[in-house]
Design an enzyme around this catalytic site. Structure first.
Site, PDB file in Angstrom:
ATOM      1  CB  ALA A 191      -0.979  -0.017   1.177  1.00 33.70           C
ATOM      2  CB  VAL A 527     -18.223   7.524  -5.043  1.00 35.97           C
ATOM      3  CG1 VAL A 527     -19.210   8.563  -5.532  1.00 35.97           C
ATOM      4  CG2 VAL A 527     -16.975   7.530  -5.914  1.00 35.97           C
TER       5      VAL A 527
END
Length: 527
Positions: A191, A527
């Protein structure tokens, strides 16, 4: 989402504290968090200590604005960051259906999932196409990691272009989303490398700021909002463990608490059409200018985001619903929207999907005491002009709005200076609009409507029986220091100390408020 804090019955919520409800709250709070790698303890954050982000303990007298200056392309790293030898970075071509499906499959099985694997967000190809094909999107910002030998996609991160205004300054940012690493590879700490790689690619494009969200606390939140939900189909939510029937109440009585009228009531309400884009754009830009932090949408973005595209298959559900209120004189006075993001329900014999609608952007002219005077100028975008005259890295603060579009934001009062009469008028209007929104969502088959405490949501959530959940979403800016921005919390005891704007002295300087004033200066809906 419902949570285990057991809100009282007046808010329309169950007092049950079942593990299933906790899992749902945890799932929602992980949305957009990049939680594929276990977060470090709050005092560690070794990666974020090396990044240009506001750090804990930063003094309020430090200058607001960019932490590090923009750099010319020759000073930006030209090579991708190093991955373990078996893997390589790629640009995922989201214009190709087969590669879009690869991202869909990766997110379906490896993105946000609650800790006990009972719920999982159910993104669709049409949803991903809608989000990632944002106007002026940059293909290089769709970053994947493949296994060299098999070319299997095992990690992904996306950047979405956005013009952001933070108080009095507007600049171009990348909205970071969909950070996902295959479950079997999460010990490899991919990540942080994904974040560094998309940062490098954005810097090469002349963009040096980003906005992102997380459920957990990282260095350092600029705003925090709470998730709220409104039950539409009480019986189904009980059957999947989302809620329960309160003690001493029958199922029928429980359902009756959330009953809605059979039809909408606001005169002139209709579905938004493509021809409404200029009017909706004007109204939305003016409304969003009230907030301390908000996106600046061009008409092209309004068209992409809110005019519904035809589903790619007959069985596919629409992604977005948008409605306007047309006055007798033909003007558009109000607008609201919600999007479709279901969750898979795992291990339930009766139901396999939770149909969730998420409140998106909205606007109403009830927020204004005076009518806007629209500009008649439609000259070229200052941003495009600057692009022709200067390299990209020197003009990331130039607006992409046309002169006409930018004029829509003029002479708008900040949200915290609005009169009590204005607030009362706006509250009454939003309660009517959002009550109709709930009816429309119910009629489209949704089980629940979710929202955050941002925008003006605090004006209607309690009245319309939205209940507070345990999920909190924290907002972060990369390479931009700013005094914290109110996230709409503060009306409940369990929210004390969670809103950065309530505990940071610099926020009081940037946005002085009377002690009795609460609300949100955060106009971002991601979103």
């Amino acid at each position: 989402m419902a949570g285990d804090k057991a809100p009282d019955a007046s808010s329309g919520q169950s007092t049950d504290t079942s593990p299933s409800i906790k899992n749902l709250a945890r799932l929602l709070s992980m949305l957009q968090s990049g939680a594929e790698d276990a977060p470090p303890a709050p005092h560690e954050h070794k990666f974020w200590k090396t990044q240009p982000v506001k750090q804990p303990g930063d003094k309020s007298e430090l200058p607001m604005g960019a932490i590090e200056p923009n750099k010319p392309p020759e000073n930006v790293r030209s090579e991708p960051y190093a991955l373990p030898s078996d893997f390589e970075f790629v640009t995922v071509n989201m214009d190709r259906d087969e590669e879009l499906k690869e991202v869909y499959d990766l997110l379906t099985h490896h993105y946000v999932e609650d800790g006990e694997a009972t719920m999982r967000f159910k993104y669709t190809p049409d949803f991903l196409r809608w989000v990632l094909h944002h106007p002026n999107y940059n293909k290089a910002w769709h970053v994947g990691v493949r296994v060299k030998s098999s070319q299997k996609l095992v990690a992904f991160i996306a950047g979405i272009p956005q013009e952001l205004r933070v108080r009095d300054t507007a600049f171009h940012v990348t909205e970071i989303n969909f950070l996902c690493v295959h479950k079997r590879l999460r010990t490899k700490r991919m990540a942080p490398v994904l974040i560094k790689e998309i940062t490098r690619r954005c810097n090469q494009s002349g963009i040096f700021q980003a906005i992102y969200t997380a459920g957990q606390v990282l260095p350092t939140p600029i705003s925090c909002a709470r998730y709220y939900h409104r039950t539409l189909r009480a019986r189904k939510l009980v059957e999947i463990g989302f809620s329960s029937v309160p003690r001493g109440m029958t199922m029928e009585e429980h359902e009756a608490r959330f009953a809605l009228p059979s039809t909408t009531s606001v005169p002139g309400l209709r579905e938004m059409q493509a021809s409404d884009v200029p009017a909706v754009g004007r109204l939305l830009r003016r409304y969003m200018a009230r907030f301390d932090m908000a996106p600046r949408f061009s008409d092209a973005e309004v068209r992409h985001m809110f005019v519904r595209a035809a589903p790619t298959t007959p069985a596919a559900q629409p992604v977005i619903w948008a409605y306007v209120v047309e006055a007798p004189n033909g003007s558009i006075t109000d607008f609201f929207s919600f999007y479709n993001l279901p969750s898979s329900v795992l291990g339930n014999e009766k139901h396999d999907t939770l149909a969730a609608a998420y409140l998106f952007y909205y606007a109403s002219d009830a927020a204004f005491d005076n009518e806007a005077t629209p500009s008649t100028s439609d000259e070229a975008s200052p941003y495009d002009i600057a692009r022709r005259e200067k390299p990209a890295w020197q003009c990331s603060d130039q607006s992409h709005l046309t002169a006409r579009e930018a004029a829509d934001e003029a002479h708008v009062q900040p949200w915290y200076t609005e009169s009590l009469d204005c607030k009362k008028r706006l509250k009454a209007r939003l309660c009517a609009l959002m009550d109709d929104m709930l009816i429309l969502a119910r009629d489209q088959g949704f089980d629940v409507v979710n929202c955050l405490t941002g925008m003006d949501n605090a004006l209607f959530t309690q009245e319309l029986k939205f209940g507070p959940g345990d999920g909190f979403l924290r907002f972060y800016l990369f390479n931009w220091r700013v005094a914290p921005i109110a996230g709409g919390m503060g009306t409940r005891k369990d929210e004390e100390g969670l809103d950065p704007a309530a505990v940071d002295e610099s926020a009081a300087v940037a946005r002085p408020l009377p002690p009795t004033t609460y609300g949100s200066g955060n106009g971002i809906v991601m979103v």
